[in-house]
Design an enzyme around this catalytic site. Structure first.
Site, PDB file in Angstrom:
ATOM      1  N   CYS A 137      55.686 -37.908   3.149  1.00  0.00           N
ATOM      2  CA  CYS A 137      56.367 -36.613   3.233  1.00  0.00           C
ATOM      3  C   CYS A 137      55.983 -35.923   4.540  1.00  0.00           C
ATOM      4  CB  CYS A 137      55.997 -35.732   2.050  1.00  0.00           C
ATOM      5  SG  CYS A 137      56.794 -34.126   2.141  1.00  0.00           S
ATOM      6  N   CYS A 382      81.147 -60.034  34.306  1.00  0.00           N
ATOM      7  CA  CYS A 382      80.747 -59.675  32.932  1.00  0.00           C
ATOM      8  C   CYS A 382      79.391 -60.271  32.584  1.00  0.00           C
ATOM      9  CB  CYS A 382      81.801 -60.154  31.938  1.00  0.00           C
ATOM     10  SG  CYS A 382      81.377 -59.786  30.217  1.00  0.00           S
TER      11      CYS A 382
END
Lengths: 424, 455
Positions: A137, A382
């Site tokens: 928590c 590319c």
């Protein structure tokens, strides 16, 4: 249909879909509704020492997508705000009424042996199937030395886990916080302490947005705010990585993992299982849509498993772990090149401008006679980064095609271009 | 009132009900709808929609601004390219312009982003504390603009922005041109054209002189002498005539005349109603006329065209509006004779059926008659040649009947520019006229500044 039932860290459940420790599992009313809807188990919202925590108003905020789709969710709620006695009584009753469902109880008490020694027998007496240690928590509780304040210190994780194994015979699941640099250290600590499993991730420290009129972050309490715990779809990639890190760590090999973080569909769940999880926990998706979502999750997962020939979760659990590795082991000779399906292309130009401005200038924009544009990949430029495929709004329009380079597998460790290469 | 129709009855419905029927055809988007719709825009690069917009509005940019809660910024983007962006958002045939080009029309989706409605959303919801465009330092130049329609207003605004003084000469009582007098009422409701005009004039430096008409009390020669430049945005003021006997009989009227009356009246229940009517034509004006007569309460509205549906100038979208309003579209029939009753008033029309014969339109020899209390002609607008009668005006090179201009909207005479429907350049659309006005202003400005520097 595939068998969805599981046995996770010694805990049996009719399906792997559990509700995480959170508001949906806060009390008997919700949990019974969840079981009626078909959830395989719940992790009861974290119990603590009396007096119970007190919550503020408001409590939640969200990170929205352009269509008000909730991409991420944030809460500043604490652990249960009801007394220990009421929670224990309800857990006992619900487990009695729903014996086939997994009932895990989440716990968070001060980092003091006596506190754990006191609460553990009370919890075990409920007849629950296991406990989950809330070491994650991130808001409120750490300020009191609990939650993430424990989870962030591996020595504490190990110590408390050991206390739990000492004073309880129940399976112990340690819930890990992602608010650390290397989650493996926490997992190893839990493992050393004798944990039966880890569950992750707990929520991530977050501020979702700022109200610019009032100059205060959300959610607003009076005129102030505080950071909360982030969850929902947006945290899934972080959770998947942390799960994979633990799954492929030799030091914790075999430690069962319960996956948590942005799971809202059967596919999300299947991905966590593929990276090594034996069960999953869901919260945000249920909070946004209600408990009924488990129906589609179960149906989708079992149909997909049928289509793949998987009879049970074990058949594919961890299957993607072996293919997850360090960068240095990747094949440097592997090459893909983008290919645009001109029939599917709608001419939006996004691939072009993305590549032109921010990547490799590998997509040419060719003006046609009618003023429209045709987009063509320049193969030589590319590098196969996937950016064009990601920005393309048409599914399957841009394909990344693997090239036959004729070169053998070569990783960076052995690449001649690596000045620190290992001798072959 | 329209004299030639004064013998007709008035609508049965009251003013309030009629006003309802003439409400916005395409109601504005709610804020939520605008948010959802704007999020659909793919923010294309070299966007096809911009390419398809005659006024070159940066559509992806303004939609992204809407999506990011910057309506003001969105409006400014629109207005910087098209100062009449508000009316264009309402009257543009987006189905053949930006929305036709939208990539979301692709086979998988078949649903373009609703660009027109988003544009309207931006303009309607922007709240500028002051006019969003500032004037440059005074140039000392004065320019005459003839015609206060979309072309003239757009030209005037851009000129004023560049620091010039503009005088607009307008024949009619109100400025706005077709936005004020010619658009179907349900497309441009209430006094939007006047509100848009008021906004446009906020920039300052524009004076409108009403009641002046070129060829009447104005001559191009005088304007040319008195001003540094002249812009002609005089539109197509004449309606084409049928060329049949009795084509001025009571009960026969140009649709534009009726629409003008309809748009100006405060009480629709006082308009003459043709319970049975014929509209001749195939363009958007014909549709506007037919639909409005239907809304007024006509029982029997026939729109008659000598060719087929696919040849109609009115877009499919327009044709659908007609059908939705119980307008019957009759094709392959051409007017042959105006039929009159004993009092010499229209009682119907005889048509000759037509067909295509080797690409040529031919009468089949078959005829039929339609009963009607009125016939409205919407067979096209024509250039009013009477405007160009003074010696200088006569020298203007023409293209067909219209004024010839080059790509910079220059006429054949130095210092005289023209734009909008009175030229042969581009399509006859409001948005095209706005673009012409804007480009002409830029050309005028560039030319005048060049001479200033040279001096």
């Amino acid at each position: 249909m595939a068998d969805l039932s599981i046995e996770f860290a010694g805990i049996k459940a009719p399906n792997p879909f559990w509700l995480a420790s959170a508001p949906p599992t806060d009390k008997a009313y919700n949990v019974v509704r969840a079981f009626e809807a078909g959830w395989g188990g719940v992790v009861w919202k974290t119990l603590g020492e009396d007096p119970a925590a007190v919550n503020v108003s408001s409590r939640y905020s969200a990170h929205f997508g352009p269509n008000r789709q909730v991409q991420g969710f944030n809460n500043i709620e604490l652990i249960t705000d009801r007394s220990l006695e009421i929670n224990l009584r309800e857990i006992t009753q619900v487990k009695k009424d729903w014996p086939d469902r997994a009932m895990i109880v989440s716990l968070m008490v001060p980092c003091v042996e006596e506190s754990w020694k006191t609460i553990l027998p009370l919890v075990e007496a409920t007849g629950c199937d296991g406990i989950e240690l809330n070491f994650g928590c991130p808001h409120g509780m750490p300020e009191r030395g609990m939650g993430a304040a424990v989870g962030q210190v591996p020595e504490y994780v190990e110590m408390v886990t050991r206390w739990c194994k000492t004073y309880s015979s129940l399976p112990v699941i340690v819930k890990l916080t992602p608010n650390i640099t290397d989650v493996r250290l926490s997992a190893r600590a839990a493992y050393r302490g004798g944990a039966d499993a880890v569950s992750l991730i707990n929520t991530i420290n977050s501020i979702t947005s700022v109200n610019l009129e009032r100059m205060v972050a959300n959610p607003i309490v009076g005129s102030q705010s505080t950071h909360g715990g982030y969850c929902g779809s947006a945290v899934k990639p972080i959770a998947l990585n942390m799960v994979a890190e633990i799954a492929r760590d030799p030091e914790t090999r075999g430690l069962p993992i319960c996956g948590i973080g942005g799971i809202g569909s059967w596919r999300d769940a299947a991905e966590f299982v593929a990276l090594g999880c034996g069960a999953v926990q869901v919260c945000t998706a249920a909070m946004l849509h209600g408990f009924r979502i488990v129906e589609e999750m179960k149906d989708g997962l079992s149909r997909w498993m049928d289509s793949q020939g998987y009879a049970s979760l074990k058949d594919f659990s961890g299957r993607a772990v072996g293919n997850t590795t360090d960068w240095k082991y990747l094949d440097i000779n592997y090459q893909v090149i983008a290919k645009i399906d001109q029939d599917a292309c709608i001419g939006c130009g996004r691939c072009h401008i993305a590549c032109e401005d921010t990547a490799h200038q590998a997509i040419a924009s060719l003006t046609q006679a009618d003023g429209t544009h045709k987009y063509e990949v320049i193969d030589e430029e590319c590098v196969g980064c996937n950016l064009c495929q990601i920005t393309c709004p048409v599914e399957s329009c841009i394909e990344m095609v693997a090239q036959d380079t004729g070169k053998p597998f070569l990783d960076w460790l052995h690449d001649p271009r690596n000045p620190y290469r290992e001798a072959s | 009132m329209i004299d030639t129709l004064s013998h007709l009855p008035r609508p049965d419905a009251g003013a309030a009900e009629l006003a309802d029927r003439f409400a916005d055809l395409a109601p504005p988007l709610t804020a939520r709808q605008a948010a959802l719709e704007s999020a659909r825009c793919l923010y294309c690069y070299d966007a096809p929609c911009i390419n398809a917009c005659p006024s070159e509005i940066d559509i992806p940019s303004f939609i992204r601004n809407i999506s990011h809660e910057n309506v003001q910024g969105a409006a400014q983007t629109i207005l910087s390219a098209n100062i009449l962006g508000g009316s264009c958002a309402r009257v543009c045939p987006t189905e053949i312009l930006c929305q036709q080009a939208c990539v979301r029309n692709n086979a998988q989706e078949c649903a373009p982003v609703l660009i027109g409605l988003l544009q309207r959303h931006a303009i309607d919801n922007a709240q500028f504390s002051e006019h969003p465009f500032q004037r440059a330092a005074a140039s000392g130049k004065r320019i005459a603009v003839v015609g206060a329609g979309p072309a003239g207003l757009s030209c005037a605004h851009r000129l004023a922005m560049h620091g010039h003084e503009v005088v607009i000469f307008e024949a009619r009582e109100k400025a706005g041109g077709l936005n004020e007098y010619g658009i179907a009422k349900y497309k441009l409701v209430d006094d939007f054209a006047q509100r848009e005009l008021a906004f446009l004039l906020q920039i300052g430096g524009i004076e409108i002189r009403h009641g002046h008409k070129l060829g009447d009390d104005l001559s191009l020669s005088e304007l040319h002498q008195q001003f540094d430049s002249v812009f002609l945005g005089i539109g197509l003021a004449a309606s084409k005539r049928l060329g049949l006997a009795d084509d001025a009989a009571p009960g026969l009227l140009a649709a534009t005349d009726y629409i003008r009356e309809l748009r100006q009246t405060d009480d629709l229940s006082q308009l003459p109603l043709a319970r049975r009517c014929i509209v001749l034509g195939a363009g958007n004006t014909a549709i506007d006329m037919a639909v409005q007569m239907s809304k007024l309460g006509a029982d029997d509205v026939n729109l008659v065209y000598r060719r087929g549906l696919s040849e109609m100038g009115a877009t499919e979208h327009e044709q659908a509006i007609a059908k939705d309003n119980q307008v019957r579209l009759l094709t392959w029939a051409q007017p042959e004779q105006v039929l009159l009753d004993d009092q010499g008033q229209v009682r119907g029309m005889r048509f000759a059926r037509t067909r295509l014969d080797n690409g040529r339109l031919q009468a089949t020899g078959e005829t039929f008659e339609l009963a009607a209390d009125a016939i409205f002609t919407a067979i096209g607008q024509a250039f009013d040649g009477a405007a160009l009668v003074d010696p200088l005006a006569r020298e203007l090179q023409r293209e067909g009947e219209r004024i010839w201009v080059d790509a910079q909207l220059r006429t054949s005479l130095p210092g005289i520019y023209a734009g909008g429907d009175c030229t042969a350049l581009g399509q006859d659309l409001t948005v095209q006229a706005v673009q012409h006005g804007k480009l002409a202003a830029e050309a005028i400005h560039a030319h005048l500044m060049l001479t200033v520097e040279a001096a």
